[in-house]
Design a protein around this motif. Structure first.
Motif, PDB file in Angstrom:
ATOM      1  N   LEU A 333       0.823  -1.201   0.000  1.00  0.00           N
ATOM      2  CA  LEU A 333       0.000   0.000   0.000  1.00  0.00           C
ATOM      3  C   LEU A 333       0.858   1.252   0.000  1.00  0.00           C
ATOM      4  N   ALA A 334       1.888   1.267   0.840  1.00  0.00           N
ATOM      5  CA  ALA A 334       2.765   2.438   0.924  1.00  0.00           C
ATOM      6  C   ALA A 334       3.469   2.683  -0.404  1.00  0.00           C
ATOM      7  N   PHE A 335       3.886   1.607  -1.074  1.00  0.00           N
ATOM      8  CA  PHE A 335       4.591   1.753  -2.340  1.00  0.00           C
ATOM      9  C   PHE A 335       3.685   2.367  -3.401  1.00  0.00           C
ATOM     10  N   PHE A 336       2.476   1.845  -3.547  1.00  0.00           N
ATOM     11  CA  PHE A 336       1.574   2.380  -4.568  1.00  0.00           C
ATOM     12  C   PHE A 336       1.038   3.762  -4.195  1.00  0.00           C
ATOM     13  N   ALA A 337       0.895   4.030  -2.890  1.00  0.00           N
ATOM     14  CA  ALA A 337       0.454   5.358  -2.456  1.00  0.00           C
ATOM     15  C   ALA A 337       1.470   6.424  -2.822  1.00  0.00           C
ATOM     16  N   THR A 338       2.737   6.015  -2.951  1.00  0.00           N
ATOM     17  CA  THR A 338       3.783   6.968  -3.306  1.00  0.00           C
ATOM     18  C   THR A 338       3.540   7.577  -4.684  1.00  0.00           C
ATOM     19  N   PHE A 339       2.906   6.844  -5.574  1.00  0.00           N
ATOM     20  CA  PHE A 339       2.633   7.346  -6.921  1.00  0.00           C
ATOM     21  C   PHE A 339       1.485   8.353  -6.933  1.00  0.00           C
ATOM     22  N   ALA A 340       0.531   8.243  -6.016  1.00  0.00           N
ATOM     23  CA  ALA A 340      -0.762   8.905  -6.142  1.00  0.00           C
ATOM     24  C   ALA A 340      -0.678  10.428  -6.089  1.00  0.00           C
ATOM     25  N   GLY A 341      -0.247  10.972  -4.950  1.00  0.00           N
ATOM     26  CA  GLY A 341      -0.174  12.419  -4.805  1.00  0.00           C
ATOM     27  C   GLY A 341      -1.504  13.041  -4.441  1.00  0.00           C
ATOM     28  N   GLY A 342      -1.489  14.360  -4.274  1.00  0.00           N
ATOM     29  CA  GLY A 342      -2.673  15.109  -3.872  1.00  0.00           C
ATOM     30  C   GLY A 342      -3.368  15.736  -5.066  1.00  0.00           C
ATOM     31  N   CYS A 343      -3.844  16.964  -4.865  1.00  0.00           N
ATOM     32  CA  CYS A 343      -4.583  17.673  -5.903  1.00  0.00           C
ATOM     33  C   CYS A 343      -3.697  18.690  -6.611  1.00  0.00           C
ATOM     34  N   SER A 344      -4.101  19.062  -7.802  1.00  0.00           N
ATOM     35  CA  SER A 344      -3.398  20.110  -8.526  1.00  0.00           C
ATOM     36  C   SER A 344      -3.586  21.446  -7.818  1.00  0.00           C
ATOM     37  N   GLY A 345      -2.573  22.306  -7.872  1.00  0.00           N
ATOM     38  CA  GLY A 345      -2.681  23.608  -7.213  1.00  0.00           C
ATOM     39  C   GLY A 345      -2.455  23.542  -5.725  1.00  0.00           C
ATOM     40  N   SER A 346      -1.870  22.435  -5.240  1.00  0.00           N
ATOM     41  CA  SER A 346      -1.543  22.285  -3.822  1.00  0.00           C
ATOM     42  C   SER A 346      -0.039  22.122  -3.696  1.00  0.00           C
ATOM     43  N   THR A 347       0.433  21.958  -2.466  1.00  0.00           N
ATOM     44  CA  THR A 347       1.857  21.731  -2.258  1.00  0.00           C
ATOM     45  C   THR A 347       2.236  20.262  -2.432  1.00  0.00           C
ATOM     46  N   ALA A 348       1.264  19.389  -2.670  1.00  0.00           N
ATOM     47  CA  ALA A 348       1.529  17.956  -2.811  1.00  0.00           C
ATOM     48  C   ALA A 348       2.162  17.653  -4.166  1.00  0.00           C
ATOM     49  N   GLY A 349       2.880  16.543  -4.240  1.00  0.00           N
ATOM     50  CA  GLY A 349       3.479  16.096  -5.489  1.00  0.00           C
ATOM     51  C   GLY A 349       2.747  14.880  -6.028  1.00  0.00           C
ATOM     52  N   GLY A 350       3.494  13.988  -6.686  1.00  0.00           N
ATOM     53  CA  GLY A 350       2.885  12.785  -7.231  1.00  0.00           C
ATOM     54  C   GLY A 350       2.209  13.015  -8.576  1.00  0.00           C
ATOM     55  N   ILE A 351       1.526  11.967  -9.043  1.00  0.00           N
ATOM     56  CA  ILE A 351       0.819  12.074 -10.326  1.00  0.00           C
ATOM     57  C   ILE A 351      -0.351  13.044 -10.224  1.00  0.00           C
ATOM     58  N   LYS A 352      -1.019  13.076  -9.111  1.00  0.00           N
ATOM     59  CA  LYS A 352      -2.115  13.988  -8.767  1.00  0.00           C
ATOM     60  C   LYS A 352      -3.475  13.452  -9.238  1.00  0.00           C
ATOM     61  N   ALA A 353      -4.477  13.773  -8.410  1.00  0.00           N
ATOM     62  CA  ALA A 353      -5.803  13.169  -8.567  1.00  0.00           C
ATOM     63  C   ALA A 353      -6.497  13.566  -9.857  1.00  0.00           C
ATOM     64  N   TYR A 354      -6.294  14.804 -10.319  1.00  0.00           N
ATOM     65  CA  TYR A 354      -7.053  15.220 -11.501  1.00  0.00           C
ATOM     66  C   TYR A 354      -6.660  14.415 -12.733  1.00  0.00           C
ATOM     67  N   ARG A 355      -5.407  13.957 -12.771  1.00  0.00           N
ATOM     68  CA  ARG A 355      -4.993  13.141 -13.914  1.00  0.00           C
ATOM     69  C   ARG A 355      -5.674  11.777 -13.877  1.00  0.00           C
ATOM     70  N   PHE A 356      -5.884  11.242 -12.685  1.00  0.00           N
ATOM     71  CA  PHE A 356      -6.612   9.968 -12.586  1.00  0.00           C
ATOM     72  C   PHE A 356      -8.049  10.125 -13.066  1.00  0.00           C
ATOM     73  N   VAL A 357      -8.641  11.294 -12.784  1.00  0.00           N
ATOM     74  CA  VAL A 357     -10.009  11.554 -13.238  1.00  0.00           C
ATOM     75  C   VAL A 357     -10.059  11.549 -14.766  1.00  0.00           C
ATOM     76  N   VAL A 358      -9.124  12.268 -15.375  1.00  0.00           N
ATOM     77  CA  VAL A 358      -9.098  12.348 -16.839  1.00  0.00           C
ATOM     78  C   VAL A 358      -8.837  10.978 -17.454  1.00  0.00           C
ATOM     79  N   ILE A 359      -7.859  10.251 -16.921  1.00  0.00           N
ATOM     80  CA  ILE A 359      -7.531   8.927 -17.466  1.00  0.00           C
ATOM     81  C   ILE A 359      -8.722   7.989 -17.372  1.00  0.00           C
ATOM     82  N   PHE A 360      -9.398   8.002 -16.227  1.00  0.00           N
ATOM     83  CA  PHE A 360     -10.570   7.134 -16.049  1.00  0.00           C
ATOM     84  C   PHE A 360     -11.646   7.458 -17.082  1.00  0.00           C
ATOM     85  N   ASN A 361     -11.911   8.729 -17.298  1.00  0.00           N
ATOM     86  CA  ASN A 361     -12.965   9.111 -18.238  1.00  0.00           C
ATOM     87  C   ASN A 361     -12.564   8.836 -19.682  1.00  0.00           C
ATOM     88  N   VAL A 362     -11.266   8.961 -19.993  1.00  0.00           N
ATOM     89  CA  VAL A 362     -10.808   8.623 -21.342  1.00  0.00           C
ATOM     90  C   VAL A 362     -10.965   7.123 -21.593  1.00  0.00           C
TER      91      VAL A 362
END
Length: 483
Positions: A333-362
């Motif tokens: 869980l910790a390993f895969f959570a490292t990829f995820a990240g927070g939201c765009s426009g925040s101080t968080a890094g990672g792939i970021k949630a909005y990209r997962f939204v776009v990928i899912f809808n595509v």
């Protein structure tokens, strides 16, 4: 490359370096007050860097060029390089005796709010160095939000503005840039003060509370103790930390609208629901696993699971325990959570949630076309249609992200590290998370034993991840340097 662009880039970078040199006098004052000789290092560094930057600014002063994409890409890269080098100078000159590669790694880790450290014995360090590390994180957090909200959207390589949400005013909450900037700084400072007060009331010392507040709001992970949050042994502090880490992983434009204009509809941003969804999902799953496998009391398991997973997903980098000892499911869980990240426009890094939204809808639209090939399907982000250019940008980013992780992992193995350390260090650097997996760089370890060449590689990975990959790689293309 236009000479005017180079001159303006040097001028702006020199001004920013000048501001950072002024910040060096804060740890100098703290060390002087505590009777530690390192105050001279910070004072000398401030004078030296300030004089050099002032001279460079005066030598390159002139009318600013029109802000275009080429200028934006060059300026962003040079600015972060200058910040990293300037931040490393007092760390290199201090009595701790770091090599320059180590000092640069520590500085980049702070500026990019990664939180990985090469320093052992934090509990016994002079307060000036501890404060400087926290200041680097805090100032880096301001730069990261500004980068995500103002610069990257213009360059079309990241940020919520790529979705052109003018109708909902999510990424442009004020007509005037100055008003937005003041509101952002006010929210950022207010969150820092509130976090510091909460930590102080929960039992931290005043100094620890201030330092941890700065690194929490920046989702950075630098602590004043080797044991990180485990040093305090307080579930209340863990709850406070998890709450503020989660808040600062949300888009700051949404936080501003909520705080300044009471715009509750701003919280409907789809990435917020996705981020909170996978954060709660993996935290609850881990807590149940801890309870059933290791017999940990459920309430205690929930608190530690939420804190550590929030720290990873928000790329905060703190730890309350060595979660790699909880069992193989926790490590996975910790390993895969490292990829995820927070939201765009925040101080968080990672792939970021909005990209997962776009990928899912595509993907959903693509599967629907397999069944009804003649039907028209649009990819949407909330109520907004995502154009083809944005879809390509998201898939290009994720593809390069995975590619760079593989390259970084191979590079670490060539430098002599085992597969677990290599793959984990590469992704934690690229995602700006902080601790990795394994006995060397896990939550119970650090990067002090990593060689200088490997630290240089990981430093580059941290900058690539923080600048959204494409912003750096575009400088490697010949077309960028053509007139």
């Amino acid at each position: 490359m236009n000479a005017s662009l180079l001159r303006s880039t040097i001028y702006i970078s020199a001004l920013c370096g000048l501001y950072l040199s002024v910040a060096m006098f804060l740890p100098a004052i703290v060390d002087l007050y505590n009777g530690h000789d390192d105050w001279q290092v910070f004072a000398m560094s401030g004078v030296m860097v300030g004089g050099f930057c002032a001279a460079a600014a005066l030598a390159t002063r002139g009318p600013p060029p029109v802000f275009n994409k080429r200028f934006g890409f060059l300026l962003v890269n040079v600015l972060w390089l200058v910040f990293s080098i300037v931040g490393a100078i007092p760390l290199f000159l201090a009595e701790y005796n770091l090599s320059f590669a180590q000092a640069l790694f520590e500085s980049i880790s702070g500026i990019t709010t990664t939180g990985s450290t090469v320093i052992v014995g934090l509990d016994d360090l002079p307060p000036g160095i501890l404060l400087w590390r926290s200041l680097l994180c805090w100032l880096g957090g301001i730069g990261i939000v500004a980068l995500g909200l103002f610069v990257l959207p213009f360059l079309k390589v990241g940020g919520m503005s790529i979705f052109k949400l003018e109708s909902s005013e999510t990424d442009k909450p004020f007509a005037r840039l100055a008003s937005f900037t003041r509101a952002f700084l006010a929210v950022y400072v207010a969150l820092t003060i509130a976090c510091a007060i909460a930590y102080d009331l929960a039992g931290m010392s005043h100094f620890d509370a201030v330092n941890h507040a700065m690194t929490t709001i920046a989702t950075a992970g630098f602590s004043t103790h080797d044991a990180s949050f485990a040093f305090f042994g307080s579930n209340t502090i863990l709850v406070i930390g998890a709450i503020f880490l989660a808040i600062c992983s949300l888009p700051f434009s949404v936080l501003i609208l909520l705080a300044v204009r009471n715009r509750l509809d701003a919280a409907r941003d789809p990435q917020i629901l996705v981020f909170l969804g996978y954060l709660c999902g993996i935290s609850i799953a881990l807590a149940v696993y801890q309870h059933l496998r290791n017999g940990v009391e459920m309430s205690n398991a929930l608190i530690h699971a939420f804190f550590n997973m929030t720290s990873i997903v928000s790329t905060g980098g703190f730890a309350s325990d060595d979660y790699t000892q909880w069992g193989p499911f926790a490590v996975l869980l910790a390993f895969f959570a490292t990829f995820a990240g927070g939201c765009s426009g925040s101080t968080a890094g990672g792939i970021k949630a909005y990209r997962f939204v776009v990928i899912f809808n595509v993907v959903r639209a693509g599967l629907s076309r397999l069944v009804y090939p003649n039907a028209m399907y649009t990819v949407r982000y909330g109520r907004v249609t995502v154009d083809a250019e944005t879809q390509r940008g998201v898939f290009l980013f994720v593809s390069l992200y995975i590619f760079l992780w593989v390259v970084g992992s191979i590079g670490m193995t060539l430098l002599g590290y085992d597969i677990l350390t290599a793959t984990s260090s590469a992704i934690t650097a690229l995602s700006n998370v902080g601790p990795g997996i394994g006995p060397i760089i896990g939550p119970a370890g650090n990067f002090s034993t990593i060689s200088d060449p490997a630290l240089c590689l990981l430093s580059l990975m941290m900058l690539l991840g923080r600048l959204e990959v494409l912003t750096v790689l575009v400088l490697l293309t010949p077309v960028f340097w053509r007139h």
